[in-house]
Design an enzyme around this catalytic site. Sequence first.
Site, short mmCIF file in Angstrom:
data_model
loop_
_atom_site.label_atom_id
_atom_site.label_comp_id
_atom_site.label_asym_id
_atom_site.label_seq_id
_atom_site.Cartn_x
_atom_site.Cartn_y
_atom_site.Cartn_z
N CYS A 1 0.88 -1.18 0.02
CA CYS A 1 -0.12 0.07 0.00
C CYS A 1 0.94 1.43 0.16
CB CYS A 1 -1.00 0.04 1.16
SG CYS A 1 -2.27 1.14 0.98
N HIS B 1 -3.60 -5.84 1.00
CA HIS B 1 -3.53 -6.03 2.40
C HIS B 1 -4.00 -7.45 3.00
CE1 HIS B 1 -2.42 -1.90 3.80
NE2 HIS B 1 -3.44 -1.57 3.15
#
Length: 507
Positions: A332, A440
């Site tokens: 991310c 994630h």
Amino acid sequence: MTLAVMLQGTASDVGKSVLVAGLCRIFHQDGLRTAPFKSQNMALNSGITPDGKEMGRAQIFQAEAAGIAPDVRMNPILLKPTSDRQAQVVLMGQVATSMDAVSYHQYKPRLREQILAVYQSLAGEYEALVLEGAGSPAEINLRDRDIVNMGMAEMAQCPVILVADIDRGGVFAAIYGTLALLQPQERARVKGVIINKFRGDVALLRSGIEQIEALTGVPVLGVMPWLDVDLEDEDGVALQAGKYHRTDRRDIDIAVVHLPHIANFTDFNALAAQPDVRVRYVRDPQALADADLVILPGSKNTLGDLCWLRESGMAHAVEQARQRKVPLLGICGGYQMLGETIIDEVESGLGTQPGLGVLKTVTHFAQHKTTTQVQATLGTNLPEWLADAAGLHVSGYEIHMGETRREAGSPPLLQLHKAGQSVEDGAISDDGLAFGTYLHGLFDSDAFTRALLNGLRQRKGLAPLDSALEYARYKTRQFDRLADAMREHIAIDKIYAIMRQHQEPLC
């Protein structure tokens, strides 16, 4: 009528979230349809519900303990700090605005009606609700607009159990002081105390317990020992306290760079649970020297943390690790930092900034926030050391405000399958030793994690391990161990009696 109880604490990080999960597990084991609830959560660890809504990780793992899917109603307000004074406000799973603390404090009364409606809707579907407060109910400067501690208990008309952490010292002063600072009607809601994180012989506490019960008129329902139970933490307090600082040697050493605004460090719980892995959270550039894998995690302030990497010398240490041929992963915000350029005309106003230049990517920040659960497949063009992961199916979730594009010819790491489409995600460096992704929860996929670790073992001349840890079963065992310990050390029958005695119709 729904049974309900609320756990509040004498301070932050006293163990409320874990004990709420334990009660959810116990009630679930006892056959009650149970859900957790926290009206307002401030944390950088968040996750995504099946319908694409963002909520706190604590309520997600509490829902897992209760044997149900996470629902954004369990955490209607999520505050995600972006700086020391500013936070992103997420209402019912979607970004609403950003506010400073003073503005939000003034805004809170407008949220009461929505919070109550959400709570009532959960109460109409579940037989038991376990509520969690935030920080301490004795923050007298915040009392008039409270929506998460006694203000929430009043809305729900439910009893409160106070949790106190003996490990930090001064437990009896914390209990007495908290109760003394409550208003009489608030104090009347407190029906019991749990002393948490005790190390030693509980007989040594007996006289103190008798005295605090006599002084306050509130019974101590149990003394929970310090448990070696591997469950998620709500926020960065545990990182600051060194909970994740491991000194034992393992075959594989993984260094996660502890960014100032680190987000979703729960990504690495599954890694840390592996028998051959040591995960370290590091801020000292020299701590990368022995790492077999370096990870740049998610961040709530990508450009601010990128600046810190350079100012702290960590960026130079990452480059030195690259020169030593140490694999590097960005997730991310960490993925964004590894690219060549970041263009931000939304959050910081800093415009175009250079990244670390490891991956051939350019990131544009955007107003829209991507929040979705996804299934994905690893690419087939992975480097030789990671070849066993090629084509594996993984799952996870995306939470980001930005879009990252690769240069032509730069291979993706994953194919994401969402909304009936296949979308490329992530990037791999030319030398096959650095890669990044927005996904994630990647390490919760057992086969991928073992393939990655065996690739790292191969690079060190170690034999591969055949069996993969089944992380979902591992978490289930942790929930059951927690429930067993709570049944042993806490008077659960008295908690049931408190809940039944104080059943009241919602206003």
